[in-house]
Motif scaffolding. Structure first.
Motif, PDB file in Angstrom:
ATOM      1  N   ILE A 139      47.039  53.823  13.341  1.00 33.78           N
ATOM      2  CA  ILE A 139      48.278  53.175  13.786  1.00 33.78           C
ATOM      3  C   ILE A 139      49.440  54.154  13.918  1.00 33.78           C
ATOM      4  O   ILE A 139      50.525  53.781  14.355  1.00 33.78           O
ATOM      5  N   LEU A 140      49.225  55.404  13.559  1.00 33.87           N
ATOM      6  CA  LEU A 140      50.310  56.377  13.585  1.00 33.87           C
ATOM      7  C   LEU A 140      50.709  56.693  15.027  1.00 33.87           C
ATOM      8  O   LEU A 140      49.867  56.999  15.856  1.00 33.87           O
ATOM      9  N   ASP A 141      51.997  56.570  15.314  1.00 24.96           N
ATOM     10  CA  ASP A 141      52.529  56.903  16.639  1.00 24.96           C
ATOM     11  C   ASP A 141      53.225  58.268  16.605  1.00 24.96           C
ATOM     12  O   ASP A 141      53.652  58.727  15.546  1.00 24.96           O
ATOM     13  N   ALA A 142      53.389  58.849  17.761  1.00 23.18           N
ATOM     14  CA  ALA A 142      53.984  60.189  17.851  1.00 23.18           C
ATOM     15  C   ALA A 142      55.413  60.214  17.316  1.00 23.18           C
ATOM     16  O   ALA A 142      55.862  61.231  16.779  1.00 23.18           O
ATOM     17  N   GLU A 143      56.146  59.113  17.448  1.00 24.53           N
ATOM     18  CA  GLU A 143      57.532  59.075  16.979  1.00 24.53           C
ATOM     19  C   GLU A 143      57.648  58.804  15.478  1.00 24.53           C
ATOM     20  O   GLU A 143      58.722  58.930  14.900  1.00 24.53           O
ATOM     21  N   LEU A 162      46.221  68.195  -0.666  1.00 27.90           N
ATOM     22  CA  LEU A 162      45.066  67.548  -0.046  1.00 27.90           C
ATOM     23  C   LEU A 162      45.488  66.662   1.117  1.00 27.90           C
ATOM     24  O   LEU A 162      44.848  66.643   2.170  1.00 27.90           O
ATOM     25  N   LEU A 163      46.580  65.930   0.936  1.00 25.45           N
ATOM     26  CA  LEU A 163      47.046  65.039   1.994  1.00 25.45           C
ATOM     27  C   LEU A 163      47.531  65.839   3.204  1.00 25.45           C
ATOM     28  O   LEU A 163      47.225  65.497   4.350  1.00 25.45           O
ATOM     29  N   VAL A 164      48.280  66.923   2.961  1.00 26.48           N
ATOM     30  CA  VAL A 164      48.743  67.764   4.074  1.00 26.48           C
ATOM     31  C   VAL A 164      47.541  68.333   4.838  1.00 26.48           C
ATOM     32  O   VAL A 164      47.505  68.310   6.080  1.00 26.48           O
ATOM     33  N   LYS A 165      46.578  68.832   4.098  1.00 26.10           N
ATOM     34  CA  LYS A 165      45.378  69.413   4.719  1.00 26.10           C
ATOM     35  C   LYS A 165      44.649  68.367   5.565  1.00 26.10           C
ATOM     36  O   LYS A 165      44.226  68.650   6.697  1.00 26.10           O
ATOM     37  N   THR A 166      44.520  67.156   5.025  1.00 23.44           N
ATOM     38  CA  THR A 166      43.814  66.095   5.744  1.00 23.44           C
ATOM     39  C   THR A 166      44.537  65.714   7.031  1.00 23.44           C
ATOM     40  O   THR A 166      43.910  65.521   8.080  1.00 23.44           O
ATOM     41  N   LEU A 167      45.839  65.637   6.983  1.00 22.54           N
ATOM     42  CA  LEU A 167      46.618  65.289   8.171  1.00 22.54           C
ATOM     43  C   LEU A 167      46.494  66.366   9.249  1.00 22.54           C
ATOM     44  O   LEU A 167      46.269  66.071  10.430  1.00 22.54           O
ATOM     45  N   ARG A 168      46.641  67.622   8.848  1.00 19.24           N
ATOM     46  CA  ARG A 168      46.643  68.709   9.829  1.00 19.24           C
ATOM     47  C   ARG A 168      45.250  69.014  10.383  1.00 19.24           C
ATOM     48  O   ARG A 168      45.129  69.643  11.436  1.00 19.24           O
ATOM     49  N   GLU A 169      44.209  68.571   9.696  1.00 16.20           N
ATOM     50  CA  GLU A 169      42.850  68.808  10.186  1.00 16.20           C
ATOM     51  C   GLU A 169      42.252  67.568  10.845  1.00 16.20           C
ATOM     52  O   GLU A 169      41.063  67.535  11.169  1.00 16.20           O
ATOM     53  N   SER A 170      43.084  66.556  11.066  1.00 14.90           N
ATOM     54  CA  SER A 170      42.598  65.316  11.671  1.00 14.90           C
ATOM     55  C   SER A 170      42.104  65.560  13.098  1.00 14.90           C
ATOM     56  O   SER A 170      42.636  66.403  13.832  1.00 14.90           O
ATOM     57  N   SER A 171      41.112  64.784  13.497  1.00 14.29           N
ATOM     58  CA  SER A 171      40.610  64.862  14.875  1.00 14.29           C
ATOM     59  C   SER A 171      41.493  64.066  15.832  1.00 14.29           C
ATOM     60  O   SER A 171      41.330  64.159  17.055  1.00 14.29           O
ATOM     61  N   ASN A 172      42.427  63.299  15.275  1.00 17.08           N
ATOM     62  CA  ASN A 172      43.367  62.519  16.077  1.00 17.08           C
ATOM     63  C   ASN A 172      44.575  63.403  16.395  1.00 17.08           C
ATOM     64  O   ASN A 172      45.306  63.799  15.494  1.00 17.08           O
ATOM     65  N   THR A 218      47.518  62.837  17.551  1.00 16.30           N
ATOM     66  CA  THR A 218      48.800  62.295  17.083  1.00 16.30           C
ATOM     67  C   THR A 218      49.000  62.581  15.610  1.00 16.30           C
ATOM     68  O   THR A 218      50.086  63.001  15.183  1.00 16.30           O
ATOM     69  N   VAL A 219      47.959  62.365  14.826  1.00 19.31           N
ATOM     70  CA  VAL A 219      48.029  62.613  13.382  1.00 19.31           C
ATOM     71  C   VAL A 219      48.177  64.103  13.112  1.00 19.31           C
ATOM     72  O   VAL A 219      49.003  64.525  12.294  1.00 19.31           O
ATOM     73  N   LYS A 220      47.412  64.894  13.802  1.00 20.43           N
ATOM     74  CA  LYS A 220      47.421  66.336  13.577  1.00 20.43           C
ATOM     75  C   LYS A 220      48.788  66.952  13.832  1.00 20.43           C
ATOM     76  O   LYS A 220      49.173  67.933  13.189  1.00 20.43           O
ATOM     77  N   ASN A 221      49.545  66.382  14.758  1.00 19.84           N
ATOM     78  CA  ASN A 221      50.839  66.955  15.138  1.00 19.84           C
ATOM     79  C   ASN A 221      52.032  66.151  14.627  1.00 19.84           C
ATOM     80  O   ASN A 221      53.161  66.395  15.047  1.00 19.84           O
ATOM     81  N   ILE A 222      51.794  65.221  13.734  1.00 18.63           N
ATOM     82  CA  ILE A 222      52.875  64.383  13.221  1.00 18.63           C
ATOM     83  C   ILE A 222      53.871  65.230  12.434  1.00 18.63           C
ATOM     84  O   ILE A 222      53.505  66.245  11.816  1.00 18.63           O
ATOM     85  N   VAL A 223      55.139  64.857  12.467  1.00 15.33           N
ATOM     86  CA  VAL A 223      56.163  65.570  11.703  1.00 15.33           C
ATOM     87  C   VAL A 223      56.024  65.209  10.227  1.00 15.33           C
ATOM     88  O   VAL A 223      56.014  64.027   9.855  1.00 15.33           O
ATOM     89  N   ILE A 224      55.912  66.224   9.388  1.00 16.91           N
ATOM     90  CA  ILE A 224      55.679  66.024   7.954  1.00 16.91           C
ATOM     91  C   ILE A 224      56.804  66.659   7.147  1.00 16.91           C
ATOM     92  O   ILE A 224      57.188  67.809   7.370  1.00 16.91           O
TER      93      ILE A 224
END
Length: 482
Positions: free
Chosen positions: A170-174, A194-204, A206-212
Motif C-alpha cells: 500500500i506504500l505510495d511514492a508520496e 533490519l527494517l532499513v535494510k529490508t526497505l532498501r532491498e525490497s523488490s518493489n 516504490t518501497v525501495k526508494n521511499i523517503v526514510i
C-alpha cells in the motif's frame, strides 16, 4: 493525502510516539501528512505499551468525533491531524490495533530449535559458543532484555509477516517512513538496521526508494544497579554507552539509505535512577522523548530529492537542569510553545464550562447537561487528566526537568501560567488585581459564534472544540502581543 508510517520499535519507540500524539493533540502540524503508527515490541504486557495504545485510541476517537462530517476545526487547531492504524487501511491484516508484531510465548532457545539439536551436533556447539545458557532460556514475551544479538535473530524474518507484506503493497511514492528506536537496548538496536535494510532491498521500486527518516535514541537515563538476588538483573545500564558506541560504529560502516538521521541523547545521569524491572518500566516522561517527537515533525517539513544521509543533532540553548521555553532551541520553541500553552489552558477550562449553565455560549449552542455528560466530553477529560496533564507533570519532575509552566496555576490567575510570562495582572478603571481568568475565554467563545456558523448546531463536538480552541488562540495571542 500523503502518509507517514512511524515505526516505534521497543519501549523507547512507544514513548516517543506517545509524546508525538500529545503534540498532535495540542495542534502541532504534520504538513498535511496522516500519521500511521506501527509499534514493534514483543513485550505485549508492558504497561507503558498498553498505555501508549490507549492514548492513540483516545486521540483517534476524539479526532473522529470532531471531524467526522468534515465540519470540524480549521487547520491548526486541537486534534486536527488524522491518526490511523495500518489495520484501517488494510482490514485484512487483523483487528484494529497500532502494534503489528505478535507476542512470542517461547524462550530464545525454543525459537531457534536449540533443544532439537543432538549433543555433538556442530550447530549446537556453535550456538553454545555464541549464547549463554541463561540467554537461551530468556522468555521472548518480555522483550530482548537489552540484547540486540537476540533481537537480530528474532526480527530477521519479519518481512515475511503478512502485515509487513500488506504494508509494502500500500506504500505510495508520496508516503514516508520514520523509524524510532533506542540504540542502547535490545529490541530497537536490532530492529532499526533490519527494517532499513529490508526497505532498501525490497523488490518493489516504490518501497525501495521511499523517503526514510530515523531517530536512533542514545542513552538518556540509567537504571538501578542489578542485584544478583533480583529477578530483573539482565539489563545493566552501565553497558548503555558501550552498546551505543558499537551501534554507531556499525551504522557508520553499514547503514546506508536513510535520508535523515536525528540523533538525541542526555548523557547526564539521574541521581535517582529508573527502577530496573522490565515487567513494569513505569518511568516518568523525559524531555528527550519530547525532543525526539519534534524530530519526526521536522522531517515532514523537509524536502528530499535523493537518498543522501543527512544528520541532525539536537542541543539545548543552555545546559540547565530545569528547562523552559527560553532554554530550547528557537525552532523547537517556535514549534511547540504556543500549542502547548493553548492546550494547557484548554485542560483547565474544559472541566469548568459546565459550571456556567447560564453563560450565553452554553445557552445559544445548547451545551447543556446532556452534552457535558456525553462520551465526547468524557473522552476529552480522560485524555487531558490521564495523559496530557500527567505527561507535563512527569516532564517537570524528571531529573532533567522540562518545566515551562506553573502547573498549579488556578483558573482565576491564568496570567501566571507560563514561566516568565509577559502577561500582567490587569487593572480596570484604576482598580487593581483584575484577574485574567475563565471569563475572558467564555466571553470570547460567544463572540466567535459567527466565525463557526458553518458548523451545524447538531455537530456539537465539532462546534465546542472549535469555539473553545479558537477563543484560547485569540485571547492568548492578544495578551502575549501586548
Amino acid at each position: 493525502m500523503p502518509r507517514l508510517f512511524v515505526f516505534g520499535i521497543g519501549g523507547t519507540g512507544a514513548r516517543v510516539i506517545k509524546s508525538l500524539t500529545l503534540l498532535l493533540a495540542a495542534g502541532v502540524q504534520t504538513n498535511g501528512y496522516e500519521i500511521v503508527p506501527i509499534i514493534i515490541d514483543p513485550h505485549k504486557d508492558l504497561p507503558e505499551l498498553k498505555d501508549c495504545k490507549n492514548l492513540m485510541r483516545l486521540y483517534k476517537k476524539i479526532h473522529n468525533s470532531t471531524y467526522k462530517d468534515g465540519k470540524g476545526n480549521e487547520k491548526g487547531l486541537f486534534f486536527h491531524s488524522n491518526m490511523i492504524s495500518l489495520n484501517e487501511i488494510m482490514p485484512e491484516v487483523g483487528p484494529n490495533s497500532f502494534d503489528q508484531d505478535e507476542r512470542i510465548d517461547a524462550s530464545f532457545g525454543d525459537l531457534i530449535a536449540y533443544n532439537t539439536l543432538a549433543k555433538g551436533d556442530v550447530n549446537r556447539d556453535l550456538i553454545d559458543l555464541l549464547y549463554t545458557e541463561g540467554t537461551l532460556r530468556t522468555p521472548l514475551s518480555v522483550g530482548f532484555k537489552g540484547n540486540p544479538n537476540i533481537g537480530t535473530v528474532v526480527l530477521n524474518n519479519f518481512e515475511d509477516a503478512a502485515w509487513y507484506k500488506s504494508f509494502e503493497s500500500i506504500l505510495d511514492a508520496e508516503d514516508r517512513v520514520f523509524i524510532v528506536s533506542s540504540i542502547f537496548g535490545g529490541t530497537g538496536a536490532s530492529g532499526f538496521p533490519l527494517l532499513v535494510k529490508t526497505l532498501r532491498e525490497s523488490s518493489n521500486p516504490t518501497v525501495k526508494n521511499i523517503v526514510i527518516g530515523a531517530l536512533p535514541v542514545m542513552p538518556y537515563f540509567k537504571l538501578t544497579e542489578p542485584d544478583s538476588a533480583s529477578n530483573h538483573k539482565e539489563i545493566d545500564s552501565n553497558n548503555f554507552f558501550t552498546k551505543t558506541k558499537s551501534a554507531l560504529s556499525y551504522y557508520d560502516k553499514n547503514l546506508t539509505g536513510v535520508n535523515a538521521l536525528y540523533y538525541v541523547a542526555d548523557p547526564t545521569e539521574q541521581s535517582t535512577p529508573y527502577i530496573n524491572n522490565e515487567e513494569s518500566q513505569d518511568n516518568k516522561a523525559h524531555l528527550v522523548e519530547l525532543i525526539g517527537a519534534s524530530g519526526i515533525l521536522d522531517f515532514l517539513n523537509k524536502d528530499f530529492t535523493k537518498i543522501d544521509s543527512n544528520h541532525y543533532d539536537y542541543a539545548l540553548k543552555e545546559d540547565a537542569n530545569t528547562i523552559d521555553f527560553k532554554n530550547l532551541g528557537d525552532e523547537l520553541r517556535d514549534l511547540i510553545d504556543s500549542e502547548l500553552t493553548n492546550y494547557l489552558v484548554f485542560t483547565k477550562l474544559n472541566p469548568l464550562l459546565k459550571s456556567f449553565p447560564d453563560a450565553a455560549i452554553n445557552k445559544n449552542e445548547l451545551f447543556n447537561d446532556q452534552f457535558y455528560r456525553s462520551d465526547f466530553v468524557r473522552d476529552l477529560e480522560e485524555f487531558n487528566v490521564r495523559y496530557f496533564s500527567k505527561w507535563l507533570s512527569e516532564l517537570s519532575e524528571n531529573e532533567r526537568k522540562f518545566k515551562p509552566f506553573n502547573l498549579s496555576t488556578s483558573t482565576d490567575a491564568l496570567h501566571l501560567l507560563k514561566v516568565g510570562s509577559p502577561i500582567k495582572n490587569k487593572t480596570l478603571f484604576g482598580l487593581k488585581n483584575r484577574r485574567f481568568d475563565t471569563s475572558n475565554f467564555i466571553n470570547r467563545m460567544e463572540t466567535l459564534r459567527s466565525k463557526y456558523k458553518h458548523i451545524p448546531i447538531d455537530s456539537k463536538a465539532s462546534k465546542y472544540l472549535a469555539l473553545l480552541n479558537g477563543a484560547i488562540i485569540e485571547v492568548l495571542n492578544e495578551e502575549y502581543n501586548k
